[in-house]
Structures are given as structure tokens and as C-alpha cells.
Design an enzyme around this catalytic site. Sequence first.
Site, PDB file in Angstrom:
ATOM      1  N   ASP A 149     -29.832  67.238 -28.714  1.00 28.13           N
ATOM      2  CA  ASP A 149     -28.382  67.369 -28.859  1.00 28.13           C
ATOM      3  C   ASP A 149     -27.955  68.840 -28.813  1.00 28.13           C
ATOM      4  O   ASP A 149     -26.845  69.161 -28.349  1.00 28.13           O
ATOM      5  CB  ASP A 149     -27.875  66.676 -30.141  1.00 28.13           C
ATOM      6  CG  ASP A 149     -28.572  67.096 -31.427  1.00 28.13           C
ATOM      7  OD1 ASP A 149     -29.446  67.990 -31.370  1.00 28.13           O
ATOM      8  OD2 ASP A 149     -28.238  66.530 -32.484  1.00 28.13           O
ATOM      9  N   HIS A 153     -25.447  70.151 -26.137  1.00 28.01           N
ATOM     10  CA  HIS A 153     -24.288  70.918 -26.628  1.00 28.01           C
ATOM     11  C   HIS A 153     -24.102  72.187 -25.809  1.00 28.01           C
ATOM     12  O   HIS A 153     -23.017  72.454 -25.281  1.00 28.01           O
ATOM     13  CB  HIS A 153     -24.521  71.249 -28.105  1.00 28.01           C
ATOM     14  CG  HIS A 153     -23.504  72.136 -28.759  1.00 28.01           C
ATOM     15  ND1 HIS A 153     -22.642  71.698 -29.735  1.00 28.01           N
ATOM     16  CD2 HIS A 153     -23.228  73.450 -28.594  1.00 28.01           C
ATOM     17  CE1 HIS A 153     -21.863  72.697 -30.135  1.00 28.01           C
ATOM     18  NE2 HIS A 153     -22.207  73.779 -29.455  1.00 28.01           N
ATOM     19  N   GLU A 154     -25.194  72.962 -25.674  1.00 28.66           N
ATOM     20  CA  GLU A 154     -25.073  74.258 -24.978  1.00 28.66           C
ATOM     21  C   GLU A 154     -24.747  74.081 -23.505  1.00 28.66           C
ATOM     22  O   GLU A 154     -23.919  74.803 -22.947  1.00 28.66           O
ATOM     23  CB  GLU A 154     -26.361  75.066 -25.136  1.00 28.66           C
ATOM     24  CG  GLU A 154     -26.778  75.361 -26.570  1.00 28.66           C
ATOM     25  CD  GLU A 154     -25.668  75.870 -27.476  1.00 28.66           C
ATOM     26  OE1 GLU A 154     -25.800  75.768 -28.699  1.00 28.66           O
ATOM     27  OE2 GLU A 154     -24.631  76.360 -26.962  1.00 28.66           O
ATOM     28  N   HIS A 157     -21.158  73.247 -22.934  1.00 31.58           N
ATOM     29  CA  HIS A 157     -20.321  74.457 -22.889  1.00 31.58           C
ATOM     30  C   HIS A 157     -20.256  74.992 -21.451  1.00 31.58           C
ATOM     31  O   HIS A 157     -19.224  75.484 -20.997  1.00 31.58           O
ATOM     32  CB  HIS A 157     -20.879  75.554 -23.797  1.00 31.58           C
ATOM     33  CG  HIS A 157     -20.528  75.412 -25.233  1.00 31.58           C
ATOM     34  ND1 HIS A 157     -19.246  75.240 -25.696  1.00 31.58           N
ATOM     35  CD2 HIS A 157     -21.316  75.446 -26.339  1.00 31.58           C
ATOM     36  CE1 HIS A 157     -19.247  75.161 -27.021  1.00 31.58           C
ATOM     37  NE2 HIS A 157     -20.490  75.278 -27.437  1.00 31.58           N
ATOM     38  N   TYR A 168     -12.268  80.048 -26.793  1.00 30.02           N
ATOM     39  CA  TYR A 168     -13.200  79.811 -27.888  1.00 30.02           C
ATOM     40  C   TYR A 168     -12.676  80.371 -29.222  1.00 30.02           C
ATOM     41  O   TYR A 168     -13.295  81.212 -29.870  1.00 30.02           O
ATOM     42  CB  TYR A 168     -14.569  80.421 -27.555  1.00 30.02           C
ATOM     43  CG  TYR A 168     -15.713  79.861 -28.376  1.00 30.02           C
ATOM     44  CD1 TYR A 168     -16.341  80.640 -29.339  1.00 30.02           C
ATOM     45  CD2 TYR A 168     -16.160  78.549 -28.195  1.00 30.02           C
ATOM     46  CE1 TYR A 168     -17.386  80.134 -30.098  1.00 30.02           C
ATOM     47  CE2 TYR A 168     -17.204  78.042 -28.945  1.00 30.02           C
ATOM     48  CZ  TYR A 168     -17.813  78.829 -29.892  1.00 30.02           C
ATOM     49  OH  TYR A 168     -18.847  78.331 -30.641  1.00 30.02           O
ATOM     50  N   GLU A 177     -15.968  73.190 -29.085  1.00 30.48           N
ATOM     51  CA  GLU A 177     -17.127  72.837 -29.897  1.00 30.48           C
ATOM     52  C   GLU A 177     -17.292  71.325 -30.045  1.00 30.48           C
ATOM     53  O   GLU A 177     -18.403  70.785 -29.952  1.00 30.48           O
ATOM     54  CB  GLU A 177     -17.007  73.485 -31.285  1.00 30.48           C
ATOM     55  CG  GLU A 177     -17.554  74.885 -31.322  1.00 30.48           C
ATOM     56  CD  GLU A 177     -19.027  74.915 -30.960  1.00 30.48           C
ATOM     57  OE1 GLU A 177     -19.805  74.156 -31.579  1.00 30.48           O
ATOM     58  OE2 GLU A 177     -19.390  75.661 -30.044  1.00 30.48           O
ATOM     59  N   GLU A 200     -30.240  67.396 -36.202  1.00 31.40           N
ATOM     60  CA  GLU A 200     -31.138  66.808 -37.219  1.00 31.40           C
ATOM     61  C   GLU A 200     -32.613  67.028 -36.908  1.00 31.40           C
ATOM     62  O   GLU A 200     -33.417  67.127 -37.849  1.00 31.40           O
ATOM     63  CB  GLU A 200     -30.827  65.318 -37.426  1.00 31.40           C
ATOM     64  CG  GLU A 200     -31.180  64.414 -36.254  1.00 31.40           C
ATOM     65  CD  GLU A 200     -30.162  64.487 -35.108  1.00 31.40           C
ATOM     66  OE1 GLU A 200     -29.174  65.248 -35.214  1.00 31.40           O
ATOM     67  OE2 GLU A 200     -30.384  63.800 -34.096  1.00 31.40           O
ATOM     68  N   TYR A 203     -33.170  71.005 -37.823  1.00 30.12           N
ATOM     69  CA  TYR A 203     -32.457  71.570 -38.980  1.00 30.12           C
ATOM     70  C   TYR A 203     -33.210  71.250 -40.267  1.00 30.12           C
ATOM     71  O   TYR A 203     -33.706  70.126 -40.428  1.00 30.12           O
ATOM     72  CB  TYR A 203     -31.061  70.949 -39.008  1.00 30.12           C
ATOM     73  CG  TYR A 203     -30.115  71.506 -40.036  1.00 30.12           C
ATOM     74  CD1 TYR A 203     -29.626  70.716 -41.076  1.00 30.12           C
ATOM     75  CD2 TYR A 203     -29.708  72.831 -39.980  1.00 30.12           C
ATOM     76  CE1 TYR A 203     -28.753  71.215 -42.026  1.00 30.12           C
ATOM     77  CE2 TYR A 203     -28.819  73.350 -40.924  1.00 30.12           C
ATOM     78  CZ  TYR A 203     -28.354  72.542 -41.934  1.00 30.12           C
ATOM     79  OH  TYR A 203     -27.484  73.043 -42.861  1.00 30.12           O
ATOM     80  N   THR A 204     -33.333  72.205 -41.141  1.00 30.20           N
ATOM     81  CA  THR A 204     -33.995  72.054 -42.461  1.00 30.20           C
ATOM     82  C   THR A 204     -35.224  71.148 -42.378  1.00 30.20           C
ATOM     83  O   THR A 204     -35.186  69.989 -42.827  1.00 30.20           O
ATOM     84  CB  THR A 204     -33.009  71.479 -43.501  1.00 30.20           C
ATOM     85  OG1 THR A 204     -32.580  70.186 -43.057  1.00 30.20           O
ATOM     86  CG2 THR A 204     -31.809  72.384 -43.680  1.00 30.20           C
ATOM     87  N   ILE A 207     -36.072  69.081 -45.372  1.00 35.27           N
ATOM     88  CA  ILE A 207     -35.137  68.075 -45.910  1.00 35.27           C
ATOM     89  C   ILE A 207     -34.954  67.002 -44.839  1.00 35.27           C
ATOM     90  O   ILE A 207     -34.423  67.299 -43.761  1.00 35.27           O
ATOM     91  CB  ILE A 207     -33.762  68.715 -46.233  1.00 35.27           C
ATOM     92  CG1 ILE A 207     -33.937  69.884 -47.206  1.00 35.27           C
ATOM     93  CG2 ILE A 207     -32.801  67.673 -46.797  1.00 35.27           C
ATOM     94  CD1 ILE A 207     -32.686  70.738 -47.353  1.00 35.27           C
ATOM     95  N   ASP A 210     -30.959  65.078 -42.758  1.00 40.23           N
ATOM     96  CA  ASP A 210     -29.669  65.795 -42.762  1.00 40.23           C
ATOM     97  C   ASP A 210     -29.441  66.464 -41.412  1.00 40.23           C
ATOM     98  O   ASP A 210     -30.362  66.639 -40.621  1.00 40.23           O
ATOM     99  CB  ASP A 210     -29.632  66.838 -43.888  1.00 40.23           C
ATOM    100  CG  ASP A 210     -30.637  67.963 -43.665  1.00 40.23           C
ATOM    101  OD1 ASP A 210     -30.425  69.058 -44.176  1.00 40.23           O
ATOM    102  OD2 ASP A 210     -31.636  67.717 -42.951  1.00 40.23           O
ATOM    103  N   ASP A 245     -15.512  81.976 -38.473  1.00 38.97           N
ATOM    104  CA  ASP A 245     -15.962  81.003 -37.454  1.00 38.97           C
ATOM    105  C   ASP A 245     -14.980  80.936 -36.280  1.00 38.97           C
ATOM    106  O   ASP A 245     -14.649  79.847 -35.789  1.00 38.97           O
ATOM    107  CB  ASP A 245     -16.129  79.623 -38.137  1.00 38.97           C
ATOM    108  CG  ASP A 245     -16.675  78.544 -37.210  1.00 38.97           C
ATOM    109  OD1 ASP A 245     -17.476  78.860 -36.315  1.00 38.97           O
ATOM    110  OD2 ASP A 245     -16.273  77.373 -37.390  1.00 38.97           O
ATOM    111  N   HIS A 250     -16.264  75.645 -35.423  1.00 38.12           N
ATOM    112  CA  HIS A 250     -17.271  74.641 -35.793  1.00 38.12           C
ATOM    113  C   HIS A 250     -16.779  73.797 -36.961  1.00 38.12           C
ATOM    114  O   HIS A 250     -17.230  72.673 -37.158  1.00 38.12           O
ATOM    115  CB  HIS A 250     -18.581  75.326 -36.209  1.00 38.12           C
ATOM    116  CG  HIS A 250     -19.281  76.014 -35.101  1.00 38.12           C
ATOM    117  ND1 HIS A 250     -19.085  77.352 -34.807  1.00 38.12           N
ATOM    118  CD2 HIS A 250     -20.171  75.559 -34.191  1.00 38.12           C
ATOM    119  CE1 HIS A 250     -19.827  77.682 -33.775  1.00 38.12           C
ATOM    120  NE2 HIS A 250     -20.491  76.621 -33.367  1.00 38.12           N
TER     121      HIS A 250
END
Length: 339
Positions: A149, A153-154, A157, A168, A177, A200, A203-204, A207, A210, A245, A250
Site C-alpha cells: 500500500d 500510495h507513492e 502520487h 500539496y 494524500e 500495517e 509499521y511498528t 505491535i 496497527d 503537516d 495526512h
Amino acid sequence: DKSEPITSRGMDIFGNLLTFNSTLNKETGARYLFDNTRANGVHTFHAQRMPEFSFLLLNALLGFTGFEVTTSSSFFYDPAAVSAHVNAGKVYDYYKRVFNRDSLDNNGMKLISTVHVGEKWNNAGWNGKQMIYGDGDGQLMISTSGGMDVIGHEMTHGVITHTADLIYEGESGALNESLADIMGSFIENKTGDDLWLLGEDIYTPNIPGDGLRDMKDPGSVPLSGYTETGYYPDHYNDRYLGEKDNGGVHINSSINNKAAHLITEGGTHYGVTVNGIGKQKAEKIFYRTLTHYLTASSNFSDMRQAAVQAARDLYPDRNGEPSVEVQAVMAAYDAVGVH
Ligand SMILES: CCCCC[C@H](S)C(=O)N[C@@H](Cc1ccccc1)C(=O)N[C@@H](C)C(=O)O
Ligand SMILES: [Ca+2]
Ligand SMILES: [Zn+2]
């Protein structure tokens, strides 16, 4: 010519053994992450963990795209580069298959990705010409090119740059975004609630479950990443009006992200019920909205009107009544307070 197409192998950042297109220099025997079977090429480079500032400066001044990723065997040993290379090919294939779009400019432009940008950079980006990926610090993020994703996403753009070219910042930036998130999630095409999580997979790492953002339940994610208290807004009345931001590109993207979730899956949001129309129809409406109606300065209200018009083009009124697809778009924007 001394170069010839050849398939090579390598592991992505999750340890999956992949086979992909590359290029062999017949004189030296060296292989490069240049896939010349798609458009004018899907070429992947590395920046040797240069500080992202210096990479971006050299890139802007000299068009420096980084160093070639090479191997003297049939195996590439840079997982971040392998992930970027293979995922970029998949995103190209999605836009070709679903919308018959030939690369980001619909004119076969070369797709350039550079990995290992920055030092432990917890981000990925589109610099107006190419995709760039940080390695993450290992706590907040791992190699960002591992996220399907993220790459969707990139690269979206890039599509936006060659279509509406939404400014932007502020509301147009939030739409920029949001469309990148919407298409990135649709391209990654997970099932259930995972379809609506952003980042997800990268990321982290400590965890589970998330994401950096959540399109289905934006308010479940705190704004701590922007040194703000509170949570991502899921209604226009709660939009962020500050300067951080780039004026909340975002942060406020989550309002349009929530509308996209409602159009797709339906639901009742602040007392407004939407009957979902599914991903196949939603992705066509958003793509047509972006490529036919949005302009650089479009705001949220313009987005609503553009999406309604795109839906009407694709799913015309019946017996003088809006189609269920148009009704879903109207209700979704009512639900998030955009008129
Ligand atoms: C060049 C500087 C960065 C510009 C912002 C890029 S386009 C961006 O939005 N990156 C995404 C990365 C991403 C995408 C999908 C899923 C997870 C993460 C992003 O959301 N970046 C956040 C961290 C930000 O820049 O605030
Ligand atoms: Ca995701
Ligand atoms: Zn972005």
C-alpha cells in the site's frame, strides 16, 4: 547492444523468495534491477543510506537517482530493493489491467524507485519524478518498500502529478494524500478490515495489527505522529485547521478516506446510512473523479461534486432517479459532513 533481459531471484524484506525481470550486461556478466518488459522500464536504485536531504538535493539538481543495484550472480541480495522492484511492477500492472493506464503518465514513462534513502528514515515519498523509500528505524517502521500500500500510495502520487496535480497543502493536499491512500489500499487489496489499514506491514513491527492510518475507523489512530493531541478526524467539522503537516494533508485525508470506506462497504456514520457498492465500482469512480474532474485547487466540496458527477457518468440516473451508486456517493459525503 550488450544488455539483455534476464530473470533473476532475490528475497523481499519478509523473506519471500521471488523471481523477477532484470537486465544482464553480457560483457561484464553483471545484472541490474532494470525490468525492461514494462513501459519504458521499471528501474530500481539504492542511495546507500545518504541523508535524505542530500539525496533530494542531488536528485533535484542533477537528476541523481542513486546507485545501480547489481549482482554478479543470478541472486540479488538487497531485500528492500527487491521489494521495491517487484511491488512497482505490480502497481504498474494494476493501473494497466484495471484502467488501461500505461504507467504514471499514461505514456509509458520509466518507473524509477530508490531505496535506502535517508538514515533510518521513517517515510517514503514521491518527489515529483520518482518514488523514494526509507529503511525506517526498525521501531516505528521497517523498510517502507515492503508495504504494497505504501508503494501504491507513492506511485498514485505520480498519477496525480500527471492528472489533477492537486496542490500539496490544505484541502487539495488532503485530497492528494487521500487518493494515494485509497488507490494504495485498493491495489494492496487485502480482505476484511485489513483492506482499510495503511502501512500495517511495515509499521511498528513490535505491535501487531496497527497501521499508520485507518480508513474505516480514522478516529482509532492518535495524531501523536504530528505532535498533536487527539485522533484523526472522521468528519469535516473536526478537520485540522493548523499549519502542521502542510496544513493537515495526512490528518484531513482521513475525512475523504472515511467517505471512500462508506462508499465501498456502506455503514451508518453520525446517523447517516450508506449502502456500499463494492471495491470494483468505487475504484472506477475515484479514478474517473481524479482523471476527469479534479483540478490542482480542488477542495473537499469540489471533491464531492466531482465524485457525484463521475458516478453519474458511470452509473446514470434511472427513471429520473439517481442510481444506487450515485446515492452511495452522496450519502457518504453527507455522512462525513462534506456538501
Ligand atoms: C518526501 C517527504 C514525504 C512526503 C509524504 C509522502 S508522499 C507520504 O505521504 N508518505 C506516506 C508513507 C506511507 C504511505 C502509506 C502507508 C504508510 C506510510 C506517509 O503517510 N507519510 C507520513 C508518515 C508523513 O509523511 O507524515
Ligand atoms: Ca494496507
Ligand atoms: Zn503521500
